[in-house]
Design a protein around this motif. Sequence first.
Motif, mmCIF file in Angstrom:
data_model
loop_
_atom_site.group_PDB
_atom_site.id
_atom_site.type_symbol
_atom_site.label_atom_id
_atom_site.label_comp_id
_atom_site.label_asym_id
_atom_site.label_seq_id
_atom_site.Cartn_x
_atom_site.Cartn_y
_atom_site.Cartn_z
ATOM 1 N N GLU A 1 -2.168 -0.271 6.273
ATOM 2 C CA GLU A 1 -1.878 0.129 4.891
ATOM 3 C C GLU A 1 -3.158 0.318 4.096
ATOM 4 O O GLU A 1 -3.290 1.278 3.323
ATOM 5 N N GLU B 1 5.270 4.594 3.449
ATOM 6 C CA GLU B 1 6.614 4.033 3.316
ATOM 7 C C GLU B 1 7.028 3.316 4.600
ATOM 8 O O GLU B 1 7.630 2.247 4.555
ATOM 9 N N GLU B 2 6.708 3.898 5.739
ATOM 10 C CA GLU B 2 7.031 3.277 7.025
ATOM 11 C C GLU B 2 6.306 1.947 7.177
ATOM 12 O O GLU B 2 6.878 0.956 7.629
ATOM 13 N N GLU C 1 5.169 0.003 4.753
ATOM 14 C CA GLU C 1 5.737 -0.959 3.801
ATOM 15 C C GLU C 1 7.038 -1.547 4.341
ATOM 16 O O GLU C 1 7.287 -2.753 4.220
ATOM 17 N N ARG C 2 7.877 -0.674 4.938
ATOM 18 C CA ARG C 2 9.137 -1.155 5.513
ATOM 19 C C ARG C 2 8.868 -2.143 6.651
ATOM 20 O O ARG C 2 9.491 -3.197 6.739
ATOM 21 N N ARG C 3 7.902 -1.793 7.521
ATOM 22 C CA ARG C 3 7.567 -2.664 8.637
ATOM 23 C C ARG C 3 7.024 -4.004 8.135
ATOM 24 O O ARG C 3 7.349 -5.065 8.680
ATOM 25 N N ARG C 4 6.206 -3.946 7.083
ATOM 26 C CA ARG C 4 5.628 -5.194 6.537
ATOM 27 C C ARG C 4 6.724 -6.098 5.986
ATOM 28 O O ARG C 4 6.721 -7.315 6.222
ATOM 29 N N LYS C 5 7.688 -5.524 5.269
ATOM 30 C CA LYS C 5 8.770 -6.324 4.692
ATOM 31 C C LYS C 5 9.646 -6.930 5.790
ATOM 32 O O LYS C 5 10.066 -8.083 5.693
ATOM 33 N N GLU C 6 9.934 -6.140 6.826
ATOM 34 C CA GLU C 6 10.753 -6.649 7.933
ATOM 35 C C GLU C 6 10.045 -7.802 8.644
ATOM 36 O O GLU C 6 10.669 -8.827 8.957
ATOM 37 N N THR D 1 -0.502 -4.556 10.303
ATOM 38 C CA THR D 1 0.179 -3.619 9.407
ATOM 39 C C THR D 1 -0.551 -3.520 8.076
ATOM 40 O O THR D 1 -0.717 -2.428 7.520
#
Length: 416
Positions: A98, A44-45, A47-52, A94
């Motif tokens: 993943e 989850e961390e 995925e959040r970093r990738r989206k940001e 990142t």
Amino acid sequence: MLVFHLMCLPGSVKSNSMFVNKYFVIAVSLVILACVNGHAQSKEELERRRKETQEIIDNTSKLLEQTSVTRQSSMEQLNILNRRLQLRQSLTATLQSEIRYIENGIENKRLRISELENELKEARAAYARLIQIAYKHRFSHQRIMFILAANDFNQAYRRYKYLQQYAASRRNQIERISVLTNEIVSEIELLESNRQEQVLLFRRHQEETRNIARESEQHDEMVRNLRKRERELKSELENQQKIAASLQQAIEDLLREEARRAAEARVYELTPEQKILSDRFENNRGALPWPTERGVVTGFFGEHPHPVLRGIRIQNDGIIISTVENADVKAVFDGDVRQVRTIPGLNNVVLIRHGNFLSVYANLSHVFVRSGDTVRTGQLIGRVFTDADEGNKSVLHLGIWEENRKLDPMLWLSRQ
């Protein structure tokens, strides 16, 4: 695996190895479950970093479009492109992380499926043994005779309880086999889902790798074009150094003036209110809001090699945020406006005091506050100057000082 008691019954055996296997399987399962939970949180961390990161990359693309109105390569375009390349490299890292996490998850699923299959095999074997026992006592009169043939009442009662346990064990084993079968099916479905996700991430990683290769060529070409204007760039650099010196002089002048006034008033410490404000500011290190709603950092704090001129290093006392045309600028924290002034090359500059700290906002086209005003966190204080002569270049210079000590704003702002 179910182990049931056959104490004091003819032909019954209590297997210690079955208990050992049972608790070994439970222990391993708990370890794997903990690993899977940790994996899910890390995933989850990531995925959040990738989206940001992707969101910031999209912003840099829009900024490059904004500055591409001029055909001639500019330092601003190069800085934005540099930043986008850095972000793409971060994104590929990142994605690789993943992919590794999913690989670990797939391996965990395989281990779990293997354990479940072994447990199912044991459950079926135990059920087969129960069926054999059931066959021996398949007629109701045989079960009654088994009880009546006891030597005394206590033995008859134990035989009666044995037959009850046996019947319950059959039901439990049937239910256990059904649960294990369903769990194996579920784990296989999750395994297939992980594999599909891994394939998609791998394709995304390949796409970003191609983007990096393409943009690296653009970067190199831009650097070659800019190096043809070396004399012009050196002149610009000298001018920027003079502008930076003027800003530093303005801040030092303000600090000296405040110190002189404090000495005249014989006030050498912060008031209680100022001390509270200073402490609040310090406690918000790493959590201050960004001064602009959109933008990317294209100039970082400290000393760095010049992106074009060989052997030359540049010093930045704050950060440079490239943003959209005429972007609103907001105060990063509660404070008092101590000075609003004009500096050639930086247009309007606003200095806000937060106890022992100062925040500095430079290169504003419009200013909506005056010296002496009290501002709140997020309050609009001005707009970024957009330079039409330099391809609509729109940058905000942000500095944070603790009295006369320069601080890195990136350590104070929240994660973008």
